[in-house]
Design a protein around this motif. Structure first.
Motif, PDB file in Angstrom:
ATOM      1  N   GLY A 124       0.826  -1.198   0.000  1.00 37.18           N
ATOM      2  CA  GLY A 124       0.000   0.000   0.000  1.00 37.18           C
ATOM      3  C   GLY A 124       0.859   1.247   0.000  1.00 37.18           C
ATOM      4  N   PRO A 125       0.333   2.334  -0.536  1.00 34.69           N
ATOM      5  CA  PRO A 125       1.091   3.576  -0.567  1.00 34.69           C
ATOM      6  C   PRO A 125       1.121   4.269   0.786  1.00 34.69           C
ATOM      7  CG  PRO A 125      -1.105   3.958  -1.406  1.00 34.69           C
ATOM      8  CD  PRO A 125      -0.989   2.477  -1.146  1.00 34.69           C
ATOM      9  N   LEU A 126       1.983   5.228   0.908  1.00 33.49           N
ATOM     10  CA  LEU A 126       2.073   6.068   2.096  1.00 33.49           C
ATOM     11  C   LEU A 126       1.407   7.401   1.793  1.00 33.49           C
ATOM     12  CD1 LEU A 126       5.894   5.482   2.601  1.00 33.49           C
ATOM     13  CD2 LEU A 126       4.071   4.240   3.769  1.00 33.49           C
ATOM     14  N   ILE A 127       0.929   8.040   2.837  1.00 30.40           N
ATOM     15  CA  ILE A 127       0.433   9.412   2.702  1.00 30.40           C
ATOM     16  C   ILE A 127       1.494  10.341   3.277  1.00 30.40           C
ATOM     17  CG2 ILE A 127      -1.236  11.099   3.553  1.00 30.40           C
ATOM     18  CD1 ILE A 127      -3.395   9.183   3.337  1.00 30.40           C
ATOM     19  N   ILE A 128       1.877  11.332   2.497  1.00 26.21           N
ATOM     20  CA  ILE A 128       2.807  12.356   2.977  1.00 26.21           C
ATOM     21  C   ILE A 128       1.957  13.512   3.476  1.00 26.21           C
ATOM     22  CG2 ILE A 128       4.721  13.875   2.372  1.00 26.21           C
ATOM     23  CD1 ILE A 128       5.247  11.949  -0.009  1.00 26.21           C
ATOM     24  N   SER A 129       2.065  13.798   4.763  1.00 26.98           N
ATOM     25  CA  SER A 129       1.177  14.797   5.353  1.00 26.98           C
ATOM     26  C   SER A 129       1.923  15.819   6.190  1.00 26.98           C
ATOM     27  CB  SER A 129       0.096  14.109   6.195  1.00 26.98           C
ATOM     28  OG  SER A 129       0.675  13.280   7.176  1.00 26.98           O
ATOM     29  N   THR A 130       1.228  16.877   6.491  1.00 30.45           N
ATOM     30  CA  THR A 130       1.771  18.006   7.230  1.00 30.45           C
ATOM     31  C   THR A 130       0.653  18.577   8.105  1.00 30.45           C
ATOM     32  OG1 THR A 130       3.039  20.071   6.926  1.00 30.45           O
ATOM     33  CG2 THR A 130       1.162  19.728   5.465  1.00 30.45           C
ATOM     34  N   PRO A 131       0.960  19.371   9.126  1.00 31.27           N
ATOM     35  CA  PRO A 131      -0.103  19.970   9.935  1.00 31.27           C
ATOM     36  C   PRO A 131      -0.955  20.929   9.103  1.00 31.27           C
ATOM     37  CG  PRO A 131       2.002  20.098  11.072  1.00 31.27           C
ATOM     38  CD  PRO A 131       2.295  19.669   9.675  1.00 31.27           C
ATOM     39  N   PRO A 132      -2.219  21.083   9.431  1.00 30.71           N
ATOM     40  CA  PRO A 132      -3.092  21.998   8.693  1.00 30.71           C
ATOM     41  C   PRO A 132      -2.580  23.438   8.704  1.00 30.71           C
ATOM     42  CG  PRO A 132      -4.381  20.575  10.114  1.00 30.71           C
ATOM     43  CD  PRO A 132      -2.950  20.361  10.483  1.00 30.71           C
ATOM     44  N   SER A 133      -1.798  23.805   9.712  1.00 36.22           N
ATOM     45  CA  SER A 133      -1.280  25.174   9.809  1.00 36.22           C
ATOM     46  C   SER A 133      -0.213  25.488   8.759  1.00 36.22           C
ATOM     47  CB  SER A 133      -0.689  25.413  11.204  1.00 36.22           C
ATOM     48  OG  SER A 133       0.328  24.464  11.485  1.00 36.22           O
ATOM     49  N   THR A 134       0.356  24.427   8.145  1.00 38.35           N
ATOM     50  CA  THR A 134       1.357  24.641   7.094  1.00 38.35           C
ATOM     51  C   THR A 134       0.696  25.310   5.893  1.00 38.35           C
ATOM     52  OG1 THR A 134       2.573  22.656   7.801  1.00 38.35           O
ATOM     53  CG2 THR A 134       3.057  23.522   5.604  1.00 38.35           C
ATOM     54  N   LYS A 135       1.301  26.381   5.397  1.00 37.60           N
ATOM     55  CA  LYS A 135       0.695  27.131   4.302  1.00 37.60           C
ATOM     56  C   LYS A 135       0.776  26.385   2.970  1.00 37.60           C
ATOM     57  CE  LYS A 135       1.509  31.672   6.374  1.00 37.60           C
ATOM     58  NZ  LYS A 135       2.165  32.999   6.222  1.00 37.60           N
ATOM     59  N   SER A 183      13.289  10.248  14.507  1.00 40.77           N
ATOM     60  CA  SER A 183      12.743   8.895  14.535  1.00 40.77           C
ATOM     61  C   SER A 183      11.958   8.655  15.820  1.00 40.77           C
ATOM     62  CB  SER A 183      13.875   7.876  14.424  1.00 40.77           C
ATOM     63  OG  SER A 183      13.364   6.564  14.423  1.00 40.77           O
ATOM     64  N   TYR A 184      10.710   8.229  15.671  1.00 40.98           N
ATOM     65  CA  TYR A 184       9.838   7.951  16.807  1.00 40.98           C
ATOM     66  C   TYR A 184       9.663   6.443  16.975  1.00 40.98           C
ATOM     67  CZ  TYR A 184       8.352  12.864  16.940  1.00 40.98           C
ATOM     68  OH  TYR A 184       8.318  14.232  17.052  1.00 40.98           O
ATOM     69  N   LYS A 185       9.244   6.032  18.155  1.00 44.41           N
ATOM     70  CA  LYS A 185       8.971   4.624  18.416  1.00 44.41           C
ATOM     71  C   LYS A 185       7.501   4.327  18.128  1.00 44.41           C
ATOM     72  CE  LYS A 185      12.650   3.947  21.812  1.00 44.41           C
ATOM     73  NZ  LYS A 185      12.998   3.545  23.190  1.00 44.41           N
ATOM     74  N   GLY A 186       7.170   4.320  16.854  1.00 40.47           N
ATOM     75  CA  GLY A 186       5.804   4.010  16.466  1.00 40.47           C
ATOM     76  C   GLY A 186       5.068   5.186  15.854  1.00 40.47           C
ATOM     77  N   ALA A 187       3.991   4.870  15.135  1.00 41.66           N
ATOM     78  CA  ALA A 187       3.219   5.900  14.447  1.00 41.66           C
ATOM     79  C   ALA A 187       2.460   6.813  15.413  1.00 41.66           C
ATOM     80  CB  ALA A 187       2.236   5.243  13.480  1.00 41.66           C
ATOM     81  N   GLY A 188       2.004   6.260  16.540  1.00 45.48           N
ATOM     82  CA  GLY A 188       1.202   7.046  17.484  1.00 45.48           C
ATOM     83  C   GLY A 188       1.873   8.325  17.940  1.00 45.48           C
ATOM     84  N   PRO A 189       3.044   8.238  18.576  1.00 48.83           N
ATOM     85  CA  PRO A 189       3.710   9.455  19.046  1.00 48.83           C
ATOM     86  C   PRO A 189       4.161  10.371  17.908  1.00 48.83           C
ATOM     87  CG  PRO A 189       5.106   7.528  19.410  1.00 48.83           C
ATOM     88  CD  PRO A 189       3.760   7.022  19.028  1.00 48.83           C
ATOM     89  N   ALA A 190       4.542   9.794  16.768  1.00 45.74           N
ATOM     90  CA  ALA A 190       4.968  10.615  15.637  1.00 45.74           C
ATOM     91  C   ALA A 190       3.797  11.429  15.090  1.00 45.74           C
ATOM     92  CB  ALA A 190       5.560   9.736  14.537  1.00 45.74           C
ATOM     93  N   LEU A 191       2.662  10.781  14.924  1.00 44.90           N
ATOM     94  CA  LEU A 191       1.481  11.481  14.416  1.00 44.90           C
ATOM     95  C   LEU A 191       0.983  12.525  15.408  1.00 44.90           C
ATOM     96  CD1 LEU A 191      -0.420   8.483  12.798  1.00 44.90           C
ATOM     97  CD2 LEU A 191       0.524  10.466  11.594  1.00 44.90           C
ATOM     98  N   SER A 192       1.114  12.221  16.698  1.00 43.37           N
ATOM     99  CA  SER A 192       0.703  13.177  17.721  1.00 43.37           C
ATOM    100  C   SER A 192       1.502  14.474  17.607  1.00 43.37           C
ATOM    101  CB  SER A 192       0.886  12.561  19.114  1.00 43.37           C
ATOM    102  OG  SER A 192       0.534  13.474  20.126  1.00 43.37           O
ATOM    103  N   ASP A 193       2.815  14.344  17.428  1.00 39.38           N
ATOM    104  CA  ASP A 193       3.656  15.530  17.286  1.00 39.38           C
ATOM    105  C   ASP A 193       3.428  16.224  15.950  1.00 39.38           C
ATOM    106  OD1 ASP A 193       4.713  15.263  19.775  1.00 39.38           O
ATOM    107  OD2 ASP A 193       6.781  14.900  19.137  1.00 39.38           O
ATOM    108  N   LEU A 194       3.103  15.442  14.916  1.00 37.92           N
ATOM    109  CA  LEU A 194       2.808  16.039  13.608  1.00 37.92           C
ATOM    110  C   LEU A 194       1.537  16.876  13.693  1.00 37.92           C
ATOM    111  CD1 LEU A 194       3.697  16.111  10.586  1.00 37.92           C
ATOM    112  CD2 LEU A 194       2.104  14.211  10.203  1.00 37.92           C
ATOM    113  N   MET A 195       0.509  16.335  14.317  1.00 34.50           N
ATOM    114  CA  MET A 195      -0.744  17.083  14.464  1.00 34.50           C
ATOM    115  C   MET A 195      -0.556  18.290  15.373  1.00 34.50           C
ATOM    116  SD  MET A 195      -3.685  14.112  14.571  1.00 34.50           S
ATOM    117  CE  MET A 195      -2.811  12.964  15.659  1.00 34.50           C
ATOM    118  N   GLY A 196       0.376  18.176  16.335  1.00 30.19           N
ATOM    119  CA  GLY A 196       0.636  19.284  17.252  1.00 30.19           C
ATOM    120  C   GLY A 196       1.565  20.335  16.689  1.00 30.19           C
ATOM    121  N   GLY A 197       2.172  20.053  15.529  1.00 33.90           N
ATOM    122  CA  GLY A 197       3.033  21.046  14.892  1.00 33.90           C
ATOM    123  C   GLY A 197       4.480  21.010  15.337  1.00 33.90           C
ATOM    124  N   GLN A 198       4.844  20.015  16.165  1.00 33.31           N
ATOM    125  CA  GLN A 198       6.250  19.912  16.577  1.00 33.31           C
ATOM    126  C   GLN A 198       7.140  19.459  15.417  1.00 33.31           C
ATOM    127  OE1 GLN A 198       3.781  18.686  18.525  1.00 33.31           O
ATOM    128  NE2 GLN A 198       3.918  20.060  20.290  1.00 33.31           N
TER     129      GLN A 198
END
Length: 323
Positions: A124-135, A183-198
């Motif tokens: 399956g493909p990957l989704i390349i994503s960014t926080p909504p605040s990114t212009k 590098s994060y230990k799993g998708a959960g913490p990585a996505l959390s920081d991505l959504m938070g803008g870190q």
């Protein structure tokens, strides 16, 4: 008495033959499919779909055995390497299984020579994503912004050496930037920081990222398949998002230890082929953002060799390694 004696003699003579026939039957006991990661991730989820369908299709017992540890699934894979090659202990893993020994020379196995390729299962493909605040609304715009203000951007990966990590490294090389990838230990913490803008960019399987895109908590910039995904038809490919074409799939397969018993290998390949080619399996995979990708043992082995070469080039270009 003579008749009884003859009958007993016949039974005694037949017993070894019957025992030999039973000994040749495979599988005559549960088959353990080792998933070298904790429950709940994409590898575990796809493995459980496969195992359930194998059990239903064959009427035999297949079980998922989660053996996490060692970083990138090294512990579980190592245990399969050391197991008896009778077909009762198998490995189910993703493309990271091929990448890990390229990154870390201390890994105690060779993917090409220490395993028997059994069958390709899904991709399956990957989704390349960014926080909504990114212009930026395209990858081209995003990397232009990174070049203009590199200190304002951090990238993320859910696992060092994962398909998502290699996709980001490939995009970095295309864009001519050297931003670090956290590098994060799993998708959960990585996505959390991505959504938070870190962090501001991540490539991740649809299973974990698409729900956040649909909810508006993430902005999808591209998918890493050659064509758009039917699950996210509004998300462009990398080429459509203004960058050179890039195809980087997260794929999944089954391996056994080297010198796997040929009869067991043939049985497993046939059983997996029936499952992977079924409409029911395809329907179940769609929920996770994957599609069936059947490859027989010969094709899977050739595919692994080709992917190893491609991954090695990305690793060399990015100067990636595990200390």
């Amino acid at each position: 008495m003579k008749r009884v004696g003859s009958l007993l003699l016949s039974l005694l003579l037949a017993a070894p033959l019957a025992g030999a026939a039973l000994a040749q039957e495979f599988p005559s006991r549960p088959v353990s499919i080792v998933v070298p990661f904790p429950p709940g991730g994409s590898v575990d989820s796809v493995a459980r779909v496969l195992v359930a369908e194998l059990a239903e299709t064959t009427g035999k017992v297949f079980v998922v055995d989660n053996r996490a540890g060692g970083g990138n699934g090294v512990v579980g894979a190592s245990e399969v390497v050391k197991s008896t090659p009778d077909g009762y202990t198998l490995l189910f893993n993703a493309s990271i299984h091929v990448v890990t020994p390229l990154l870390n020379k201390k890994v105690p196995f060779d993917v090409i020579n220490d395993f028997t390729s059994i069958a390709g299962v899904a991709a399956g493909p990957l989704i390349i994503s960014t926080p909504p605040s990114t212009k930026a609304n395209t990858l081209k715009e995003f990397f232009a912004a990174v070049k203009a203000n590199p200190d304002a951007f951090n990238f993320a990966t859910s696992g060092y050496g994962s398909a998502g990590h290699l996709a980001i490294e490939s995009l970095k090389a295309q864009a001519g930037i050297d931003t670090d990838v956290v590098s994060y230990k799993g998708a959960g913490p990585a996505l959390s920081d991505l959504m938070g803008g870190q962090v501001q960019l991540m490539a991740d399987p649809m299973m974990s990222s698409l729900p956040h895109v649909k909810s508006g908590r993430l902005k999808a910039l591209a998918v890493t398949s050659a064509t758009r995904s039917p699950l996210a038809p509004n998300v462009p490919t990398v080429a459509e998002s203004g960058m050179p074409a890039l195809e980087m799939l997260s794929w999944y397969a089954v391996w056994g230890p080297k010198n796997l018993d040929p009869k067991a290998a043939a049985y497993l390949n046939d059983a997996i082929a029936k499952v992977v080619k079924s409409d029911k399996f395809k329907e179940k995979l769609t929920v996770f953002g994957f599609e069936p990708m059947y490859k027989n043992s010969t094709d899977l082995q050739a595919f692994v060799v080709d992917e190893s070469k491609r991954y090695a080039d990305i690793i060399k270009a990015g100067n990636l390694k595990v200390e």
